[in-house]
Design a protein around this motif. Structure first.
Motif, mmCIF file in Angstrom:
data_model
loop_
_atom_site.group_PDB
_atom_site.id
_atom_site.type_symbol
_atom_site.label_atom_id
_atom_site.label_comp_id
_atom_site.label_asym_id
_atom_site.label_seq_id
_atom_site.Cartn_x
_atom_site.Cartn_y
_atom_site.Cartn_z
ATOM 1 N N VAL A 331 0.860 -1.173 0.000
ATOM 2 C CA VAL A 331 0.000 0.000 0.000
ATOM 3 C C VAL A 331 0.900 1.228 0.000
ATOM 4 O O VAL A 331 2.090 1.144 0.323
ATOM 5 N N VAL A 332 0.347 2.385 -0.390
ATOM 6 C CA VAL A 332 1.141 3.614 -0.462
ATOM 7 C C VAL A 332 0.374 4.751 0.194
ATOM 8 O O VAL A 332 -0.858 4.726 0.291
ATOM 9 N N SER A 333 1.124 5.746 0.634
ATOM 10 C CA SER A 333 0.503 6.893 1.293
ATOM 11 C C SER A 333 0.187 8.029 0.325
ATOM 12 O O SER A 333 -0.512 8.978 0.692
ATOM 13 N N TYR A 334 0.700 7.979 -0.900
ATOM 14 C CA TYR A 334 0.363 9.023 -1.865
ATOM 15 C C TYR A 334 -0.999 8.732 -2.500
ATOM 16 O O TYR A 334 -1.487 7.606 -2.491
ATOM 17 N N GLY A 335 -1.620 9.787 -3.029
ATOM 18 C CA GLY A 335 -2.932 9.646 -3.657
ATOM 19 C C GLY A 335 -2.814 9.452 -5.156
ATOM 20 O O GLY A 335 -1.835 9.880 -5.778
ATOM 21 N N THR A 336 -3.813 8.813 -5.748
ATOM 22 C CA THR A 336 -3.862 8.599 -7.191
ATOM 23 C C THR A 336 -5.317 8.651 -7.655
ATOM 24 O O THR A 336 -6.242 8.821 -6.854
ATOM 25 N N GLU A 337 -5.501 8.455 -8.943
ATOM 26 C CA GLU A 337 -6.845 8.398 -9.514
ATOM 27 C C GLU A 337 -7.492 7.025 -9.348
ATOM 28 O O GLU A 337 -8.646 6.837 -9.737
ATOM 29 N N ALA A 338 -6.774 6.083 -8.739
ATOM 30 C CA ALA A 338 -7.316 4.730 -8.586
ATOM 31 C C ALA A 338 -8.594 4.728 -7.761
ATOM 32 O O ALA A 338 -9.558 4.015 -8.073
ATOM 33 N N GLY A 339 -8.616 5.537 -6.689
ATOM 34 C CA GLY A 339 -9.814 5.604 -5.862
ATOM 35 C C GLY A 339 -11.007 6.157 -6.620
ATOM 36 O O GLY A 339 -12.157 5.775 -6.360
#
Length: 387
Positions: A331-339
């Motif tokens: 898992v990663v702490s940065y945000g993306t468009e995946a959500g």
């Protein structure tokens, strides 16, 4: 102009477009549109309200549901103030590394997905490939939602979306949510020798920043469990990156502005976090108004990026694990468009070439070996879609 290009050659072309988020990305979109047209692929633009930026999506293969979306963003962060040893808008290879702004985040993946287009067109795809390119990911994932909505409306529903953010080609199943509250503190100016009769917007804003520090300390002391424990750090964080305000050293500041940023563990209630912040804002504002009625605080939310929740038995995770052979938990702490794709009903996963530690850095690079690993993945994906 030739459009019969290798992934490396496409990467060089993409990096040559300085698509910093504050500027237009239309030159890059024009080029990609021409590239797709050359290979017999129709594409659709989804522009911003001003017409200065555009998303681009396309469909390749049979007009059936169950396909795969490859998603990447076209914008990059600025290079000003960074000490670059090479031209950031030109790919330079040195000791197995491809230097240039966006090589890692994330034009490397975009180059790979575009290089896969001729292969997809030549293959007898049983399930379609869909391509999605967005704008303004770096400033809050602002462009993707309207593109995702149009794709869901006009294309056969894909089974999954692979977002190619740098993950060293590992399978990332979750990321934190992100929200930013734009906070404007209005004070009352007086000479600083009489500061008790005025309201310093800067000093009142500092109370909110200090509150964030206290909440972070409190969160860090908690014991995480389950998926939360996998994150680094394993708790939600509040952060203020920039703050602006004040007129002079001897005047109580009339105005102070900042963004209170939150990176929340997936599954946490963002509304509850907002209520918590607004309660503190109301407390500080009450003290300000007790001194002068014109003082106050205004809060708006300029962006909100949903987290990516790990999917039990998720279709995207199954496919990408099978193609990469990666069975680790990431898992990663940065945000993306995946959500955003996940919230629209697509199974979503993150998997792309490069190390996130290189993103946004001076002398950003993508290793040649990661570009090659990404190309192997694309070839395997095209074979899988042809079965």
């Amino acid at each position: 102009m030739t459009f019969d290009l290798t992934p490396r050659e496409i990467l060089e072309k993409l990096v040559s477009f300085p698509t910093v988020s504050r500027d237009s990305n239309l030159d890059l979109v024009d080029w990609v549109e021409g590239y797709l047209t050359h290979h017999g692929v129709l594409s659709t633009r989804v522009q911003n309200d001003a017409g200065t930026k555009a998303n681009l999506y396309a469909h390749i293969g049979p007009h059936v549901e169950g396909g795969v979306i490859l998603s990447g963003h076209t914008d990059v962060v600025p290079v000003e103030g960074q000490n670059w040893e090479t031209d950031p808008w030109q790919v330079v290879e040195n000791e197995g590394r491809l230097y240039g702004r966006g090589t890692c985040d994330m034009k490397g993946f975009v180059a790979l997905m575009l290089a896969a287009v001729p292969m997809a067109m030549a293959a007898n795809l049983k399930r379609p490939l869909q391509i999605a390119l967005s704008y303004d990911e770096e400033v809050g994932c602002l462009g993707a939602p309207r593109m995702i909505a149009e794709m869901a409306q006009h294309l056969p529903k894909a089974a999954m979306a692979i977002i190619g953010e740098p993950s060293m080609m590992k399978v990332v199943t979750g990321h934190k949510a992100a929200i930013g509250w734009a906070t404007s503190v209005q004070g009352h100016e007086v000479h600083s020798s009489l500061m008790h009769t005025g309201v310093s917007a800067v000093m009142q804003a500092a109370k909110l920043v200090n509150w964030a520090n206290e909440i972070n300390d409190e969160s860090a002391r908690a014991t995480p469990s389950g998926v939360d424990a996998m994150f680094d750090p394993p708790y939600s964080t509040l952060h203020v990156g920039t703050i602006r305000g004040g007129t002079a050293e001897n005047i109580t500041a009339k105005e102070c502005k900042f963004i209170m940023g939150l990176r929340a563990l997936p599954g946490q209630d963002l509304t509850a976090w907002k209520d918590r912040y607004l309660a503190k804002v109301a407390e500080v504002e009450a003290d300000m108004k007790a001194v002068h009625p014109d003082a106050g605080i205004t809060v708006t939310a300029p962006f909100r990026v949903p987290g990516l929740q790990p999917e039990p038995d998720g279709a995207a995770e199954k496919l990408v694990r099978r193609l990469t052979g990666d069975n680790g938990r990431h898992v990663v702490s940065y945000g993306t468009e995946a959500g955003q794709f996940q919230n629209a009903g697509y199974s979503a996963i993150i998997c792309g070439p490069g190390d996130i530690a290189q993103a946004h850095q001076p002398n950003e690079y993508l290793s040649v070996s990661q570009l090659e690993a990404g190309w192997d993945f694309m070839c395997d994906l095209m074979r899988d879609l042809s079965k």
